[in-house]
Design a protein around this motif. Structure first.
Motif, PDB file in Angstrom:
ATOM      1  N   ALA A 157      54.738  -2.132 -29.173  1.00 40.83           N
ATOM      2  CA  ALA A 157      54.675  -2.247 -28.143  1.00 40.83           C
ATOM      3  C   ALA A 157      53.067  -1.634 -26.413  1.00 40.83           C
ATOM      4  O   ALA A 157      52.846  -2.433 -26.227  1.00 40.83           O
ATOM      5  N   ALA A 158      52.790  -0.896 -27.009  1.00 43.88           N
ATOM      6  CA  ALA A 158      51.897   0.299 -26.283  1.00 43.88           C
ATOM      7  C   ALA A 158      50.540  -0.111 -26.547  1.00 43.88           C
ATOM      8  O   ALA A 158      49.477  -0.101 -25.682  1.00 43.88           O
ATOM      9  N   ASN A 159      50.428  -0.472 -27.863  1.00 44.78           N
ATOM     10  CA  ASN A 159      49.245  -0.611 -28.405  1.00 44.78           C
ATOM     11  C   ASN A 159      49.138  -2.359 -28.125  1.00 44.78           C
ATOM     12  O   ASN A 159      47.728  -2.472 -27.702  1.00 44.78           O
ATOM     13  N   GLU A 160      49.892  -3.418 -28.502  1.00 45.31           N
ATOM     14  CA  GLU A 160      49.542  -4.684 -27.401  1.00 45.31           C
ATOM     15  C   GLU A 160      49.050  -4.377 -25.973  1.00 45.31           C
ATOM     16  O   GLU A 160      48.169  -4.934 -25.581  1.00 45.31           O
ATOM     17  N   GLN A 213      43.898   2.904 -18.766  1.00 39.12           N
ATOM     18  CA  GLN A 213      44.323   4.632 -18.615  1.00 39.12           C
ATOM     19  C   GLN A 213      45.192   5.575 -18.646  1.00 39.12           C
ATOM     20  O   GLN A 213      45.299   6.631 -19.535  1.00 39.12           O
ATOM     21  N   ARG A 214      45.634   5.139 -18.196  1.00 41.30           N
ATOM     22  CA  ARG A 214      47.068   5.609 -17.872  1.00 41.30           C
ATOM     23  C   ARG A 214      48.099   5.790 -19.315  1.00 41.30           C
ATOM     24  O   ARG A 214      47.983   6.619 -19.957  1.00 41.30           O
ATOM     25  N   LEU A 215      48.057   4.421 -19.625  1.00 37.12           N
ATOM     26  CA  LEU A 215      48.290   4.146 -21.228  1.00 37.12           C
ATOM     27  C   LEU A 215      48.233   4.833 -21.811  1.00 37.12           C
ATOM     28  O   LEU A 215      48.107   5.544 -23.062  1.00 37.12           O
ATOM     29  N   ARG A 216      46.705   5.218 -22.314  1.00 38.68           N
ATOM     30  CA  ARG A 216      45.819   5.754 -23.390  1.00 38.68           C
ATOM     31  C   ARG A 216      46.481   6.912 -22.989  1.00 38.68           C
ATOM     32  O   ARG A 216      45.999   7.520 -24.245  1.00 38.68           O
ATOM     33  N   VAL A 217      46.618   7.411 -21.954  1.00 37.54           N
ATOM     34  CA  VAL A 217      47.109   9.170 -21.983  1.00 37.54           C
ATOM     35  C   VAL A 217      48.194   9.695 -22.344  1.00 37.54           C
ATOM     36  O   VAL A 217      48.220  10.264 -22.946  1.00 37.54           O
ATOM     37  N   LEU A 218      49.487   8.897 -21.475  1.00 40.85           N
ATOM     38  CA  LEU A 218      50.492   8.875 -22.369  1.00 40.85           C
ATOM     39  C   LEU A 218      50.052   8.941 -24.458  1.00 40.85           C
ATOM     40  O   LEU A 218      51.391   9.296 -24.450  1.00 40.85           O
ATOM     41  N   SER A 226      61.083   9.995 -18.407  1.00 41.54           N
ATOM     42  CA  SER A 226      60.588   9.387 -16.830  1.00 41.54           C
ATOM     43  C   SER A 226      58.970   9.394 -16.704  1.00 41.54           C
ATOM     44  O   SER A 226      58.985   8.507 -15.431  1.00 41.54           O
ATOM     45  N   ASP A 227      58.294  10.040 -16.817  1.00 44.84           N
ATOM     46  CA  ASP A 227      56.762  10.043 -17.119  1.00 44.84           C
ATOM     47  C   ASP A 227      56.377   7.773 -17.550  1.00 44.84           C
ATOM     48  O   ASP A 227      55.730   7.274 -16.785  1.00 44.84           O
ATOM     49  N   TRP A 228      57.214   7.452 -18.501  1.00 45.76           N
ATOM     50  CA  TRP A 228      57.043   6.310 -19.313  1.00 45.76           C
ATOM     51  C   TRP A 228      58.275   5.270 -18.283  1.00 45.76           C
ATOM     52  O   TRP A 228      57.248   4.310 -17.395  1.00 45.76           O
ATOM     53  N   ALA A 229      59.122   5.651 -17.375  1.00 48.26           N
ATOM     54  CA  ALA A 229      59.132   5.025 -16.336  1.00 48.26           C
ATOM     55  C   ALA A 229      58.804   4.830 -15.217  1.00 48.26           C
ATOM     56  O   ALA A 229      58.490   3.643 -14.630  1.00 48.26           O
ATOM     57  N   ILE A 230      57.719   5.664 -14.605  1.00 51.61           N
ATOM     58  CA  ILE A 230      57.088   5.445 -13.857  1.00 51.61           C
ATOM     59  C   ILE A 230      56.074   5.048 -14.330  1.00 51.61           C
ATOM     60  O   ILE A 230      54.968   3.627 -13.334  1.00 51.61           O
ATOM     61  N   TRP A 231      55.116   4.542 -14.941  1.00 51.70           N
ATOM     62  CA  TRP A 231      54.362   4.052 -15.756  1.00 51.70           C
ATOM     63  C   TRP A 231      54.342   2.152 -16.116  1.00 51.70           C
ATOM     64  O   TRP A 231      54.197   1.021 -15.953  1.00 51.70           O
ATOM     65  N   LEU A 232      56.055   2.002 -17.238  1.00 50.97           N
ATOM     66  CA  LEU A 232      56.516   0.666 -16.669  1.00 50.97           C
ATOM     67  C   LEU A 232      56.813   0.689 -14.699  1.00 50.97           C
ATOM     68  O   LEU A 232      56.893  -0.890 -15.157  1.00 50.97           O
ATOM     69  N   GLY A 233      56.462   1.313 -14.038  1.00 56.50           N
ATOM     70  CA  GLY A 233      57.244   0.621 -13.402  1.00 56.50           C
ATOM     71  C   GLY A 233      55.954   0.497 -12.480  1.00 56.50           C
ATOM     72  O   GLY A 233      56.151  -0.907 -11.391  1.00 56.50           O
TER      73      GLY A 233
END
Length: 116
Positions: free
Chosen positions: A46-49, A78-83, A92-99
């Motif tokens: 999912a992250a790649n798409e 850019q934040r997704l690339r870092v993750l 929790s980091d994914w939850a923040i980004w998804l929010g």
């Protein structure tokens, strides 16, 4: 003085802009769907798409007058690339980004030109 080439260029640009605006609801829906499908334990698919779509939205939005939308998409990308560079990321980091992705989608659905 107006040249035919200029008229053709601006006509194509207006058509592309209309196409972007027309496809924005489905693009935002797809981003929301991918966000809902993202599994923090195995985010790659999912992250790649998501990354590819956010990259496209970022460039196109700025081109067609949706500057805030484009800037927000670029920041999310850019934040997704870092993750994605880390082998392990806290849920929790994914939850923040998804929010943040969810807020972006909702704001884009509400008023994409005023997103800032």
């Amino acid at each position: 003085m107006s040249f035919a080439a200029d008229q053709q260029f601006f006509s194509r640009l207006a058509s592309a802009s209309d196409s972007f605006a027309g496809s924005l609801p489905s693009t935002l829906a797809r981003l929301a769907q991918l966000g809902a499908e993202l599994d923090p334990a195995a985010p790659a698919l999912a992250a790649n798409e998501l990354q590819a779509m956010l990259h496209t939205v970022a460039g196109s939005a700025v081109t067609f007058g949706y500057r805030g939308l484009g800037q927000h998409a670029r920041a999310l990308e850019q934040r997704l690339r870092v993750l994605m560079t880390f082998d392990a990321v806290a849920h929790s980091d994914w939850a923040i980004w998804l929010g943040e992705l969810g807020q972006f989608v909702e704001a884009g659905r509400h008023d994409p030109r005023s997103l800032g």
